[in-house]
Scaffold this active site. Sequence first.
Site, mmCIF file in Angstrom:
data_model
loop_
_atom_site.group_PDB
_atom_site.id
_atom_site.type_symbol
_atom_site.label_atom_id
_atom_site.label_comp_id
_atom_site.label_asym_id
_atom_site.label_seq_id
_atom_site.Cartn_x
_atom_site.Cartn_y
_atom_site.Cartn_z
ATOM 1 N N SER A 1 1.003 4.093 -3.211
ATOM 2 C CA SER A 1 0.993 5.523 -2.998
ATOM 3 C C SER A 1 1.409 6.698 -2.918
ATOM 4 O O SER A 1 1.546 7.674 -3.878
ATOM 5 C CB SER A 1 0.251 5.659 -1.233
ATOM 6 O OG SER A 1 1.391 5.454 -0.461
ATOM 7 N N LYS A 2 3.525 5.669 -2.798
ATOM 8 C CA LYS A 2 3.713 6.802 -3.183
ATOM 9 C C LYS A 2 4.946 6.577 -4.239
ATOM 10 O O LYS A 2 4.404 7.645 -5.242
ATOM 11 C CB LYS A 2 4.993 6.240 -2.242
ATOM 12 C CG LYS A 2 5.409 7.075 -1.126
ATOM 13 C CD LYS A 2 5.037 8.383 -0.515
ATOM 14 C CE LYS A 2 4.501 8.091 0.806
ATOM 15 N NZ LYS A 2 4.778 9.920 0.984
ATOM 16 N N GLY B 1 1.417 -1.391 0.178
ATOM 17 C CA GLY B 1 0.375 0.213 0.474
ATOM 18 C C GLY B 1 0.713 1.545 -0.282
ATOM 19 O O GLY B 1 0.435 2.165 -0.742
ATOM 20 N N TYR B 2 2.217 1.466 0.773
ATOM 21 C CA TYR B 2 2.848 2.696 0.606
ATOM 22 C C TYR B 2 3.602 2.724 -0.433
ATOM 23 O O TYR B 2 3.585 3.533 -1.106
ATOM 24 C CB TYR B 2 3.686 1.986 2.161
ATOM 25 C CG TYR B 2 4.212 3.074 2.509
ATOM 26 C CD1 TYR B 2 4.571 4.699 3.220
ATOM 27 C CD2 TYR B 2 5.943 3.065 1.852
ATOM 28 C CE1 TYR B 2 5.109 5.411 2.688
ATOM 29 C CE2 TYR B 2 7.017 4.498 2.015
ATOM 30 C CZ TYR B 2 6.237 5.307 2.944
ATOM 31 O OH TYR B 2 7.291 6.625 3.167
ATOM 32 N N THR B 3 3.804 1.375 -1.081
ATOM 33 C CA THR B 3 4.430 1.833 -1.941
ATOM 34 C C THR B 3 3.231 2.610 -3.793
ATOM 35 O O THR B 3 3.892 2.838 -4.393
ATOM 36 C CB THR B 3 4.812 0.572 -2.848
ATOM 37 O OG1 THR B 3 6.051 -0.421 -1.823
ATOM 38 C CG2 THR B 3 5.773 0.382 -3.807
#
Length: 255
Positions: A163-164, A159-161
């Site tokens: 989003s970024k 999810g973080y990847t």
Amino acid sequence: MTKNMFDLTGKLAVVTGAKRGIGKAMAEALAAAGADIIGVSATLEQEGSAVSQAVEALGRSFTARTVDFADRDSVTAFGRELATMDRPVDILVNNAGTIKRAPAAEHADDLWDEVIQVNLSSQFVLTREVGKAMLARGAGKVIFTASLLSFQGGIKVPGYTASKSGIAGLTKALANEWAAHGVTVNAIAPGYIATDNTLDLRNDPDRSQAILERIPAGRWGRSEDLGGATVFLASSASDYVSGIVLPVDGGWLGR
């Protein structure tokens, strides 16, 4: 006398995720360059916070605002409020964010949804609302906090990847539309910085060693390492810089 292109005297900067870590360091750097600060966080104290004390010690004003970036309605309302203030927002630093670690096959929907909402959707909503006013004035600086995972895949943070990576794309999309109207949009991609978000990595001896061995600078980054890039992208020194994702990573991506 040559004008100081990095002077932010008289400017108003909004810094989200300003309570600690990278956001606090960004707020301090902008204040040191002359900007007044509106600091934003989901848990920021209204008075007496560490970031407010640091900014005020530099002779600049500090206003604290509490906004939950997991709540889109609250973010929208805050953005509209900023856009209608008597004093316009000159600089918007979109630094608020979260990270949830779990293997992709076990990464629950609620983890994914929260990270995408906080790190990407709310960033767009706030920038859209503040950006309208900047476009109407024909001036403004927008800075996103991207990540090394805007370029790479990471491990156990899908999810973080996502989003970024989305932030990197959003930076370019907004820059394409807004640069001709006096509003620059750029992003900073911090490397491995010693903050709460990297605590699990730093506490894992094997991962920590592997990370340090790849960083040419030979150390974990410090939050204050982001200050110079922030001031640059917020100042007139970067008026012809638009749509970039600037790594501040100790040389990680060049390795």
